[in-house]
Design a protein around this motif. Structure first.
Motif, PDB file in Angstrom:
ATOM      1  N   LYS A  17     -10.778   0.651  -6.416  1.00  0.00           N
ATOM      2  CA  LYS A  17     -11.950   0.189  -5.673  1.00  0.00           C
ATOM      3  C   LYS A  17     -13.107   1.154  -5.920  1.00  0.00           C
ATOM      4  CE  LYS A  17     -10.185  -3.387  -3.469  1.00  0.00           C
ATOM      5  NZ  LYS A  17      -8.960  -3.465  -4.279  1.00  0.00           N
ATOM      6  N   ALA A  18     -14.263   0.587  -6.229  1.00  0.00           N
ATOM      7  CA  ALA A  18     -15.428   1.421  -6.529  1.00  0.00           C
ATOM      8  C   ALA A  18     -16.085   1.962  -5.267  1.00  0.00           C
ATOM      9  CB  ALA A  18     -16.446   0.628  -7.338  1.00  0.00           C
ATOM     10  N   GLU A  19     -16.070   1.187  -4.180  1.00  0.00           N
ATOM     11  CA  GLU A  19     -16.725   1.621  -2.946  1.00  0.00           C
ATOM     12  C   GLU A  19     -16.151   0.824  -1.773  1.00  0.00           C
ATOM     13  OE1 GLU A  19     -20.619  -1.324  -3.288  1.00  0.00           O
ATOM     14  OE2 GLU A  19     -20.819   0.786  -3.821  1.00  0.00           O
ATOM     15  N   GLY A  20     -16.476   1.287  -0.559  1.00  0.00           N
ATOM     16  CA  GLY A  20     -16.061   0.567   0.632  1.00  0.00           C
ATOM     17  C   GLY A  20     -14.738   1.011   1.217  1.00  0.00           C
ATOM     18  N   PHE A  21     -13.985   1.853   0.491  1.00  0.00           N
ATOM     19  CA  PHE A  21     -12.695   2.329   0.981  1.00  0.00           C
ATOM     20  C   PHE A  21     -12.798   3.838   1.119  1.00  0.00           C
ATOM     21  CE2 PHE A  21      -7.905   2.860   0.094  1.00  0.00           C
ATOM     22  CZ  PHE A  21      -7.581   2.609   1.412  1.00  0.00           C
ATOM     23  N   ALA A  22     -13.054   4.307   2.343  1.00  0.00           N
ATOM     24  CA  ALA A  22     -13.346   5.718   2.579  1.00  0.00           C
ATOM     25  C   ALA A  22     -12.118   6.445   3.110  1.00  0.00           C
ATOM     26  CB  ALA A  22     -14.490   5.833   3.589  1.00  0.00           C
ATOM     27  N   PRO A  23     -12.035   7.772   2.893  1.00  0.00           N
ATOM     28  CA  PRO A  23     -10.949   8.535   3.509  1.00  0.00           C
ATOM     29  C   PRO A  23     -10.924   8.311   5.022  1.00  0.00           C
ATOM     30  CG  PRO A  23     -12.063   9.881   1.866  1.00  0.00           C
ATOM     31  CD  PRO A  23     -12.866   8.621   2.009  1.00  0.00           C
ATOM     32  N   GLY A  24      -9.737   8.029   5.537  1.00  0.00           N
ATOM     33  CA  GLY A  24      -9.593   7.671   6.952  1.00  0.00           C
ATOM     34  C   GLY A  24      -9.621   6.177   7.189  1.00  0.00           C
ATOM     35  N   GLY A  25      -9.994   5.392   6.154  1.00  0.00           N
ATOM     36  CA  GLY A  25     -10.016   3.944   6.280  1.00  0.00           C
ATOM     37  C   GLY A  25      -8.648   3.341   6.026  1.00  0.00           C
ATOM     38  N   LEU A  26      -8.595   2.013   6.086  1.00  0.00           N
ATOM     39  CA  LEU A  26      -7.329   1.304   5.980  1.00  0.00           C
ATOM     40  C   LEU A  26      -7.588  -0.060   5.367  1.00  0.00           C
ATOM     41  CD1 LEU A  26      -4.258   1.497   6.983  1.00  0.00           C
ATOM     42  CD2 LEU A  26      -5.025   0.195   8.975  1.00  0.00           C
ATOM     43  N   SER A  27      -6.628  -0.582   4.614  1.00  0.00           N
ATOM     44  CA  SER A  27      -6.730  -1.947   4.110  1.00  0.00           C
ATOM     45  C   SER A  27      -5.387  -2.642   4.263  1.00  0.00           C
ATOM     46  CB  SER A  27      -7.181  -1.970   2.640  1.00  0.00           C
ATOM     47  OG  SER A  27      -6.161  -1.467   1.786  1.00  0.00           O
ATOM     48  N   LEU A  28      -5.424  -3.980   4.290  1.00  0.00           N
ATOM     49  CA  LEU A  28      -4.221  -4.784   4.418  1.00  0.00           C
ATOM     50  C   LEU A  28      -4.258  -5.929   3.428  1.00  0.00           C
ATOM     51  CD1 LEU A  28      -1.592  -5.713   5.816  1.00  0.00           C
ATOM     52  CD2 LEU A  28      -3.031  -6.983   7.440  1.00  0.00           C
ATOM     53  N   HIS A  29      -3.229  -6.000   2.588  1.00  0.00           N
ATOM     54  CA  HIS A  29      -3.002  -7.136   1.707  1.00  0.00           C
ATOM     55  C   HIS A  29      -1.625  -7.681   2.066  1.00  0.00           C
ATOM     56  CE1 HIS A  29      -5.702  -4.556  -1.037  1.00  0.00           C
ATOM     57  NE2 HIS A  29      -6.452  -5.422  -0.377  1.00  0.00           N
ATOM     58  N   ASN A  30      -1.620  -8.732   2.870  1.00  0.00           N
ATOM     59  CA  ASN A  30      -0.372  -9.273   3.388  1.00  0.00           C
ATOM     60  C   ASN A  30       0.360 -10.098   2.336  1.00  0.00           C
ATOM     61  OD1 ASN A  30       0.802  -8.647   5.861  1.00  0.00           O
ATOM     62  ND2 ASN A  30      -0.661  -9.838   7.043  1.00  0.00           N
ATOM     63  N   LEU A  31       1.530 -10.546   2.689  1.00  0.00           N
ATOM     64  CA  LEU A  31       2.407 -11.326   1.836  1.00  0.00           C
ATOM     65  C   LEU A  31       1.655 -12.393   1.059  1.00  0.00           C
ATOM     66  CD1 LEU A  31       5.852 -12.704   2.711  1.00  0.00           C
ATOM     67  CD2 LEU A  31       4.028 -14.365   2.423  1.00  0.00           C
ATOM     68  N   MET A  32       1.726 -12.330  -0.269  1.00  0.00           N
ATOM     69  CA  MET A  32       1.168 -13.280  -1.221  1.00  0.00           C
ATOM     70  C   MET A  32      -0.365 -13.378  -1.202  1.00  0.00           C
ATOM     71  SD  MET A  32       3.347 -14.321  -3.269  1.00  0.00           S
ATOM     72  CE  MET A  32       5.095 -14.023  -3.448  1.00  0.00           C
ATOM     73  N   ALA A  33      -1.024 -12.380  -0.630  1.00  0.00           N
ATOM     74  CA  ALA A  33      -2.489 -12.335  -0.694  1.00  0.00           C
ATOM     75  C   ALA A  33      -2.903 -11.776  -2.059  1.00  0.00           C
ATOM     76  CB  ALA A  33      -3.055 -11.463   0.429  1.00  0.00           C
ATOM     77  N   GLY A  34      -3.689 -12.537  -2.823  1.00  0.00           N
ATOM     78  CA  GLY A  34      -4.146 -12.062  -4.113  1.00  0.00           C
ATOM     79  C   GLY A  34      -5.075 -10.868  -3.970  1.00  0.00           C
TER      80      GLY A  34
END
Length: 425
Positions: free
Chosen positions: A346-363
């Motif tokens: 990821k080039a931007e938008g995901f900072a230290p301390g942040g979080l992301s979720l890609h659930n089951l079968m999410a492209g």
């Protein structure tokens, strides 16, 4: 006396007062100094010997001595509840939570973000963020729902536990077993980070298979603390997480009073910089399972209840290879955090301390800028440095809490906007 004993799951014998450990008996009729013998079991009594985890504790008072618990009204964001409405299969991402208000300790500073099973099922995992600004001076916490993997992102933690003291800094992790009582101090005055709460089978090191005897996390690099105890007759509040809710009772002493212990169930810490990364030296991008530090297996072989996976500094050398994580859909659900630096997909938008979720079968996969850069890069050996990301992957789909859904980034889907259509001849 050493401060730490090396080894993952080793049997340790340690005493803070010479002569406190009984010899040849776990529960003698009269333990030394009038101590009380107590067994702490992390697995069923009849678990196979190679999986059986328990420790014998010799303490100033029995833990059975306490008044009834009542509901705890603080820590309003430290919960197990999730929305009951149908959950859309959207990718989600969050900015770091705000710094803790003055007077907020580790427990009141917990924010539950993702949960995927009822703790009563003895399966699943929850992911929390924490932001704290005050020591737990006269408060103790115990989690009956699962073991807690603490992942500091900013600021050190000093964990005072029943079985010893652990100092853990960003770039390190620490595990508190289910039921072990502890309190957290903040040597730097404040702290932020993540917690993976594992309700299922205990975290263990993954099998290495064709890798062989060496690689990934080495057992000797896990450090278990030596016995230490707190002899205090001052009032303490004990907060306990049980069946997804928080409960509190009052004690007239510190329950961190284990003078000696022996066994193979204990807190530990691990320095992520000691992880021996395995990677390709020819072509293609291996599956991220090669970065697994810890695994909690499910009843289905090869399908983890929870995997703790890291993406550390490493060399990238694959020829004719798209080197960042490729586009993929996965039967496993991925919760990802960032301890330091930038994540290479990821080039931007995901900072230290942040979080992301890609659930089951999410492209998901690289954003447009990363895809363009990696597709046109000169493929010479390149070292990814100054970064540490991690993933808590689970076979169970995550449900965000109401707080998490209300505070997600509104434009995360735009990360995959604008990809050109392939041109056929």
């Amino acid at each position: 006396m050493t401060d730490y004993f090396p080894g993952f799951g080793n049997h340790v014998s340690t005493e803070a007062v010479p002569g406190a450990l009984p010899v040849g008996r776990n529960s003698p009729q009269k333990p030394a100094f009038g101590l009380y013998a107590e067994q702490l079991s992390g697995t069923a009594f009849t678990a196979p010997r190679h999986e059986n985890r328990r420790s014998w504790l010799y303490r100033l008072r029995p833990t059975a001595e306490h008044p009834p618990f009542v509901a705890y009204e603080g820590a309003s964001r430290f919960i197990a509840g999730t929305i009951d409405a149908p959950l859309p299969p959207n990718r989600l991402r969050w900015d770091p939570i705000a710094d803790a208000a003055a007077g907020t300790d580790l427990i009141d500073g917990m924010t539950t973000m993702l949960v995927n099973r009822d703790p009563a099922d003895l399966e699943g995992v929850a992911v929390h963020l924490y932001a704290a600004s005050r020591d737990m001076d006269s408060r103790i916490f115990a989690n009956s729902d699962g073991e807690m993997l603490l992942i500091p992102q900013a600021g050190r933690l000093q964990l005072l536990t029943e079985l010893g003291r652990i100092d853990v800094a960003p770039g390190q992790i620490a595990l508190i077993p289910r039921g072990v009582r502890f309190r957290a101090l903040l040597p730097d005055g404040a702290g932020r980070g993540y917690v993976a709460e594992n309700h299922g089978a205990l975290f263990r090191l993954p099998d290495l298979g064709p890798i062989g005897a060496n690689g990934l996390a080495n057992p000797r690099d896990f450090e278990t603390p030596a016995a230490w105890f707190e002899d205090s007759d001052s009032p303490f509040e004990l907060i306990q997480k049980y069946m997804g809710s928080l409960w509190t009772t009052q004690l007239d002493h510190s329950p961190l009073d284990v003078v000696a212990w022996h066994g193979n169930l204990a807190p530990w810490r691990y320095d992520l910089a000691r992880f021996n990364t395995i990677n390709t030296v020819s072509f293609d991008h291996p599956d991220p399972s090669i970065f697994t530090v810890l695994t909690s297996p499910s009843d289905v072989p090869g399908r983890a209840n929870a995997d703790f996976v890291i993406f550390p500094p490493r060399w990238m050398v694959g020829e004719d290879t798209f080197r960042p994580p490729w586009f993929h859909r996965n039967v496993m659900s991925e919760a990802m955090g960032l301890i330091d630096g930038a994540y290479d997909a990821k080039a931007e938008g995901f900072a230290p301390g942040g979080l992301s979720l890609h659930n089951l079968m999410a492209g998901h996969g690289p954003d447009l800028a990363t895809w363009q850069s990696a597709s046109n890069a000169e493929l010479k050996p390149h070292k990814i440095e100054g970064t540490m990301a991690f993933m808590v992957e689970s076979c169970w789909a995550y449900r965000p809490t109401r707080y998490a859904l209300e505070h997600s980034q509104p434009d995360y889907d735009a990360a995959w906007k604008g990809f050109p259509k392939a041109q056929l001849p």
